[in-house]
Design a protein around this motif. Sequence first.
Motif, PDB file in Angstrom:
ATOM      1  N   SER A  53       3.329  -9.910 -26.971  1.00  0.00           N
ATOM      2  CA  SER A  53       4.635 -10.342 -26.493  1.00  0.00           C
ATOM      3  C   SER A  53       4.952  -9.565 -25.216  1.00  0.00           C
ATOM      4  CB  SER A  53       5.711 -10.084 -27.549  1.00  0.00           C
ATOM      5  OG  SER A  53       5.474 -10.875 -28.700  1.00  0.00           O
ATOM      6  N   CYS A  54       5.348 -10.282 -24.173  1.00  0.00           N
ATOM      7  CA  CYS A  54       5.485  -9.653 -22.864  1.00  0.00           C
ATOM      8  C   CYS A  54       6.807 -10.007 -22.189  1.00  0.00           C
ATOM      9  CB  CYS A  54       4.360 -10.111 -21.929  1.00  0.00           C
ATOM     10  SG  CYS A  54       2.694  -9.828 -22.574  1.00  0.00           S
ATOM     11  N   SER A  55       7.271  -9.100 -21.335  1.00  0.00           N
ATOM     12  CA  SER A  55       8.304  -9.420 -20.362  1.00  0.00           C
ATOM     13  C   SER A  55       7.620  -9.518 -19.002  1.00  0.00           C
ATOM     14  CB  SER A  55       9.385  -8.337 -20.339  1.00  0.00           C
ATOM     15  OG  SER A  55       8.826  -7.070 -20.045  1.00  0.00           O
ATOM     16  N   THR A  56       8.123 -10.377 -18.144  1.00  0.00           N
ATOM     17  CA  THR A  56       7.487 -10.584 -16.848  1.00  0.00           C
ATOM     18  C   THR A  56       7.631  -9.334 -15.979  1.00  0.00           C
ATOM     19  OG1 THR A  56       7.879 -12.965 -16.940  1.00  0.00           O
ATOM     20  CG2 THR A  56       7.464 -11.996 -14.774  1.00  0.00           C
ATOM     21  N   TYR A  57       6.498  -8.795 -15.568  1.00  0.00           N
ATOM     22  CA  TYR A  57       6.457  -7.582 -14.740  1.00  0.00           C
ATOM     23  C   TYR A  57       6.395  -7.943 -13.260  1.00  0.00           C
ATOM     24  CZ  TYR A  57       4.740  -2.994 -13.137  1.00  0.00           C
ATOM     25  OH  TYR A  57       4.582  -1.790 -12.502  1.00  0.00           O
TER      26      TYR A  57
ATOM     27  N   GLY B 201       2.365  -9.445 -17.173  1.00  0.00           N
ATOM     28  CA  GLY B 201       3.328  -9.167 -18.224  1.00  0.00           C
ATOM     29  C   GLY B 201       3.261  -7.740 -18.712  1.00  0.00           C
ATOM     30  N   GLN B 202       4.417  -7.158 -19.001  1.00  0.00           N
ATOM     31  CA  GLN B 202       4.470  -5.833 -19.620  1.00  0.00           C
ATOM     32  C   GLN B 202       4.634  -6.032 -21.115  1.00  0.00           C
ATOM     33  OE1 GLN B 202       6.746  -2.854 -17.685  1.00  0.00           O
ATOM     34  NE2 GLN B 202       6.774  -1.462 -19.436  1.00  0.00           N
ATOM     35  N   ILE B 203       3.716  -5.472 -21.868  1.00  0.00           N
ATOM     36  CA  ILE B 203       3.639  -5.716 -23.309  1.00  0.00           C
ATOM     37  C   ILE B 203       4.733  -4.945 -24.030  1.00  0.00           C
ATOM     38  CG2 ILE B 203       2.173  -5.527 -25.358  1.00  0.00           C
ATOM     39  CD1 ILE B 203      -0.229  -5.555 -23.321  1.00  0.00           C
TER      40      ILE B 203
ATOM     41  N   PHE C 127      -7.505 -14.593 -18.683  1.00  0.00           N
ATOM     42  CA  PHE C 127      -6.678 -13.543 -19.283  1.00  0.00           C
ATOM     43  C   PHE C 127      -7.359 -12.206 -19.020  1.00  0.00           C
ATOM     44  CE2 PHE C 127      -6.636 -10.688 -22.981  1.00  0.00           C
ATOM     45  CZ  PHE C 127      -5.304 -10.321 -22.994  1.00  0.00           C
ATOM     46  N   THR C 128      -6.592 -11.221 -18.576  1.00  0.00           N
ATOM     47  CA  THR C 128      -7.167  -9.925 -18.225  1.00  0.00           C
ATOM     48  C   THR C 128      -6.233  -8.796 -18.635  1.00  0.00           C
ATOM     49  OG1 THR C 128      -8.197 -10.922 -16.271  1.00  0.00           O
ATOM     50  CG2 THR C 128      -8.110  -8.525 -16.341  1.00  0.00           C
ATOM     51  N   SER C 129      -6.793  -7.767 -19.237  1.00  0.00           N
ATOM     52  CA  SER C 129      -6.023  -6.540 -19.435  1.00  0.00           C
ATOM     53  C   SER C 129      -5.944  -5.819 -18.090  1.00  0.00           C
ATOM     54  CB  SER C 129      -6.692  -5.647 -20.481  1.00  0.00           C
ATOM     55  OG  SER C 129      -8.005  -5.316 -20.079  1.00  0.00           O
ATOM     56  N   VAL C 130      -4.774  -5.258 -17.784  1.00  0.00           N
ATOM     57  CA  VAL C 130      -4.559  -4.652 -16.468  1.00  0.00           C
ATOM     58  C   VAL C 130      -4.365  -3.151 -16.558  1.00  0.00           C
ATOM     59  CG1 VAL C 130      -3.025  -4.592 -14.453  1.00  0.00           C
ATOM     60  CG2 VAL C 130      -3.591  -6.786 -15.527  1.00  0.00           C
ATOM     61  N   SER C 131      -3.503  -2.709 -17.482  1.00  0.00           N
ATOM     62  CA  SER C 131      -3.133  -1.294 -17.510  1.00  0.00           C
ATOM     63  C   SER C 131      -2.709  -0.902 -18.919  1.00  0.00           C
ATOM     64  CB  SER C 131      -1.984  -1.044 -16.529  1.00  0.00           C
ATOM     65  OG  SER C 131      -1.449   0.251 -16.664  1.00  0.00           O
ATOM     66  N   VAL C 132      -2.938   0.366 -19.253  1.00  0.00           N
ATOM     67  CA  VAL C 132      -2.468   0.905 -20.534  1.00  0.00           C
ATOM     68  C   VAL C 132      -1.138   1.630 -20.350  1.00  0.00           C
ATOM     69  CG1 VAL C 132      -2.994   2.547 -22.393  1.00  0.00           C
ATOM     70  CG2 VAL C 132      -4.795   1.073 -21.491  1.00  0.00           C
ATOM     71  N   ASP C 133      -0.962   2.265 -19.202  1.00  0.00           N
ATOM     72  CA  ASP C 133       0.276   2.990 -18.926  1.00  0.00           C
ATOM     73  C   ASP C 133       0.768   2.671 -17.517  1.00  0.00           C
ATOM     74  OD1 ASP C 133       2.403   4.714 -19.055  1.00  0.00           O
ATOM     75  OD2 ASP C 133       1.211   6.526 -18.676  1.00  0.00           O
ATOM     76  N   PRO C 134       1.717   1.718 -17.392  1.00  0.00           N
ATOM     77  CA  PRO C 134       2.368   0.972 -18.469  1.00  0.00           C
ATOM     78  C   PRO C 134       1.438  -0.112 -19.031  1.00  0.00           C
ATOM     79  CG  PRO C 134       3.119   0.161 -16.351  1.00  0.00           C
ATOM     80  CD  PRO C 134       2.268   1.352 -16.062  1.00  0.00           C
ATOM     81  N   PRO C 135       1.729  -0.630 -20.227  1.00  0.00           N
ATOM     82  CA  PRO C 135       0.856  -1.644 -20.829  1.00  0.00           C
ATOM     83  C   PRO C 135       1.052  -3.007 -20.163  1.00  0.00           C
ATOM     84  CG  PRO C 135       2.743  -1.224 -22.260  1.00  0.00           C
ATOM     85  CD  PRO C 135       2.832  -0.234 -21.127  1.00  0.00           C
TER      86      PRO C 135
ATOM     87  N   LYS D  93      11.258 -15.053 -18.053  1.00  0.00           N
ATOM     88  CA  LYS D  93      11.471 -13.611 -18.174  1.00  0.00           C
ATOM     89  C   LYS D  93      10.583 -13.017 -19.266  1.00  0.00           C
ATOM     90  CE  LYS D  93      16.280 -13.811 -16.581  1.00  0.00           C
ATOM     91  NZ  LYS D  93      17.707 -13.519 -16.912  1.00  0.00           N
ATOM     92  N   HIS D  94      10.136 -13.894 -20.165  1.00  0.00           N
ATOM     93  CA  HIS D  94       9.276 -13.455 -21.261  1.00  0.00           C
ATOM     94  C   HIS D  94       8.192 -14.502 -21.496  1.00  0.00           C
ATOM     95  CE1 HIS D  94      12.222 -10.344 -22.339  1.00  0.00           C
ATOM     96  NE2 HIS D  94      13.150 -11.289 -22.185  1.00  0.00           N
TER      97      HIS D  94
END
Length: 302
Positions: free
Chosen positions: A117-121, A134-136, A40-48, A68-69
């Motif tokens: 909670s994410c939608s698939t980016y 995922g976009q949070i 699991f990795t954080s990728v970006s804050v903007d966009p999240p 999709k989610h």
Amino acid sequence: MTTIDTRELRNAFGSFMTGVTVVTAVSESGEKVGFTANSFTSVSVDPPLLLVCPANNLSSFDIFNNCKHFAVNILAEDQQDISNTFASAKGDRFEGINWHSDDNGCPIIDGTVAHFSCSTYSNIPAGDHILLVGQISDFSANEKLGLGYAKGGYFSLGMEHRAEELTHSLDGVVGAIIEYDNKVLLTSTEQGYSLPQVASSSDQGSHKTIRNYLESQGLDCEMGSVYSVYENLDAQKFTTYYRANANNDTVNQSGVYIDIDKIADLNFVSSDIQSMLQRFVLEKQNGVFRLYVGDNKTGDIH
């Protein structure tokens, strides 16, 4: 081209200490699925954005590959059983645990450190996994400590901190349950068997104290997590035991390795060591190690 030993490569990857997550989703037919992941990795804050990596051989791979989610649940240090359930159990993995659905219907596990909670980016094939970005859309977090994982085993930062605090503030003993080839290193005394241990040093802390002691005895060990922290009421000292794995069977004058299945028949120098090793044998069989906090008579298992 150099041939890569995949098992050794996995072991090398496992040297990196991580948290533990359960990634969940729901299929178009309403089937709820989840798997344990430390990728699991954080990728970006903007966009999240965040990233998880489902394996191609995952039983629910098709659902995650087309979802999709999805949601990511970061497990708390007392949720090792949930991690094991989603890593290996068959059938309904959500039965017997507390959870609720987010706005997208994805399961959110109660009692976690945080959830996203994410939608698939984006979804990118990568060898035997996919990179699922995922976009949070929603998240929550609290002050709990997370469940850790490294070298094939769990650890608890809360217990590590507790052990260090006791060592720095109180006189005590620090020891180790050292495994090698399904055996445990024991020392023999006139009163019975004991474990490698040494007086704790407030200058070094418990972890460094036992590590230095084992090295001084010629033992080549990989230190693991705290296994027991308790007050020995009889000796009026605090005692901390760590789990450790030996890299070879060299013992010098430190004792002898004894098969785990023979430990129950042995006599030990004290009831606290005996009960601790009895618990260790059972947990070794079950594959779930827990943490004891209390005194040498009563306490809590975490």
